[in-house]
Scaffold this motif. Sequence first.
Motif, PDB file in Angstrom:
ATOM      1  N   THR A   1     -69.613   2.693 -47.363  1.00 29.28           N
ATOM      2  CA  THR A   1     -69.288   3.429 -46.144  1.00 29.28           C
ATOM      3  C   THR A   1     -68.165   4.434 -46.397  1.00 29.28           C
ATOM      4  O   THR A   1     -68.222   5.578 -45.940  1.00 29.28           O
TER       5      THR A   1
ATOM      6  N   ASP B   1     -75.910   4.640 -42.222  1.00 29.25           N
ATOM      7  CA  ASP B   1     -75.296   3.546 -42.978  1.00 29.25           C
ATOM      8  C   ASP B   1     -76.121   2.265 -42.830  1.00 29.25           C
ATOM      9  O   ASP B   1     -76.625   1.977 -41.747  1.00 29.25           O
ATOM     10  N   ASP B   2     -76.248   1.529 -43.913  1.00 28.90           N
ATOM     11  CA  ASP B   2     -76.856   0.182 -43.892  1.00 28.90           C
ATOM     12  C   ASP B   2     -78.325   0.185 -43.468  1.00 28.90           C
ATOM     13  O   ASP B   2     -78.709  -0.513 -42.523  1.00 28.90           O
TER      14      ASP B   2
ATOM     15  N   ARG C   1     -63.192  -5.168 -50.168  1.00 31.55           N
ATOM     16  CA  ARG C   1     -62.825  -5.640 -48.828  1.00 31.55           C
ATOM     17  C   ARG C   1     -61.959  -6.901 -48.929  1.00 31.55           C
ATOM     18  O   ARG C   1     -60.947  -7.026 -48.254  1.00 31.55           O
TER      19      ARG C   1
HETATM   20 MG    MG Z   1     -70.482  -0.395 -45.029  1.00 33.13          MG
END
Ligand code: MG
Length: 473
Positions: free
Chosen positions: A180, A235-236, A334
């Motif tokens: 992202t 996205d995704d 993350r």
């Molecule tokens: Mg993402």
Amino acid sequence: MAVWDYEIFWKEAMSQIKEELEEQEFVMWFNIQYLRSEENTIVIGVPSSFYRDQVKLRYQSFIEGKLHDLSGQQISIQFEVVPKKQNTADTDTRSQSNGTTPERRSSSEPSSKNQNQASPVLTPQQKDPHPLLRRDYTFANYVIGDNNSFAANAALAISKNPGTAYNPFLVYGGVGLGKTHLMQAIGNYIYEHSNAKIIYITAETFTNEFVQAVQANKTTAFKNKYRFVDVLLVDDIHFLQNKTETQEELFHTFNALYDANKQMIFTCDRPVSELKHLSDRLRSRFERGLTVDLQPPDYETRLAILKKKVEARNGSIPQEVLELVSKNITSNVRDLEAALTKLIAYTELVQKPITIEIAQQHLKDVFASPKHSNMSIEVIQRVVAEYFSLSYNDLKGKKRTQNIVFPRQLAMYIAREITEYSTTELGLEFGGRDHTTVMHACQKIEERIRSDPTLETVIQNLIRLIKDYRTKN
Ligand code: MG
Ligand code: ADP
């Protein structure tokens, strides 16, 4: 007329290469044009320095070999970057120089990109941030390491020349690896440097909006919203599995944008070839352009990312603590950031710098490697079953059809890799099987990895999904 004129060999070489390569590959990498001949040299134009490096790496000796076969002489090629925006004969060059079928863009329809770039551009300070993009998801904040350098360089090239060489651009990789961020960095860059109309949307929101538009009888407004943008970021896209109607809609959106040379970027948590319940025609559209994958960052990159994040937050964490975190959190960025947030929160609370001991204490849970934690076999089975669209019970059960046997063996292999369970224990967890069955499964998977290295990527993706499942639940 030039003394040296090798254009005829060039043309012939291009038409032969076109025959030999897959169409997709040819369209992708032979967006190059004959410029002129010099002594023993052909000078060709490429759209960007990134493109030049890739063509050099992949095809230079191949093309020179062809030229040698055709002419009987040693003709080398040299590259010149000819940015598309200065190239008025944009559409024509490709078809003239290499004989590709003139495609999509009609001459009455000038490249919209050129229009974007020609129009006055506001400097970043004069513009409000883009409402759909995160301000901090920029290239400046994106650390480039071995794991992502190809993807990041391609992303930069696209930012500078949207809608030309790599359309669509598809980034895949496990959760938290920066998909992202990278996608939005492209959006932010184009937003800052042009007046292009940019939409960022997750596939999930796209789906919901579409369903609502259908219910409210407002599909025309929906179509107009997405078919007339300059840059579309979705996205995704793994979310689109099973969403037949939305896939259909996105397919038409894709075609409209592709025909108009508008840049599209997609992200996905796995290779598109592994998506289930996706129409073939949409799949082939996703795969038409440049596909890149993101891998987990190595130690050096993790450390660099941490430093950057600390900087961005004006925090202060001693180097040795950052090293400790980088060493222990290997899964994805993350998780790395989550650990950092914990530490910064702590320092803010106690108002003094953190020590190694305190960090260790605070991140105990996060550091526990999956191998030593009580990672449940059930999570592995559920994630693998879902990935292959099987039921959990089938995966554990007795059926021996091929579509079940392979995922089952894969789940056993992964369990063996990331947990401490013995083969006997695993056999029991997999529907009361013998330990030799587990050993056999692991051998089979190892053999398959040797003959098909892409399987390793699938396994790494699954492991990431499993770990993510664990942290989410
Ligand atoms: Mg993402
Ligand atoms: P994904 O979309 O792949 O799940 P994200 O793009 O949301 O991952 O990234 C997760 C977090 O990690 C974000 O805060 C992002 O800024 C950060 N991140 C990921 N890769 C990098 C990188 N190479 N440099 C700096 N930050 C990164």
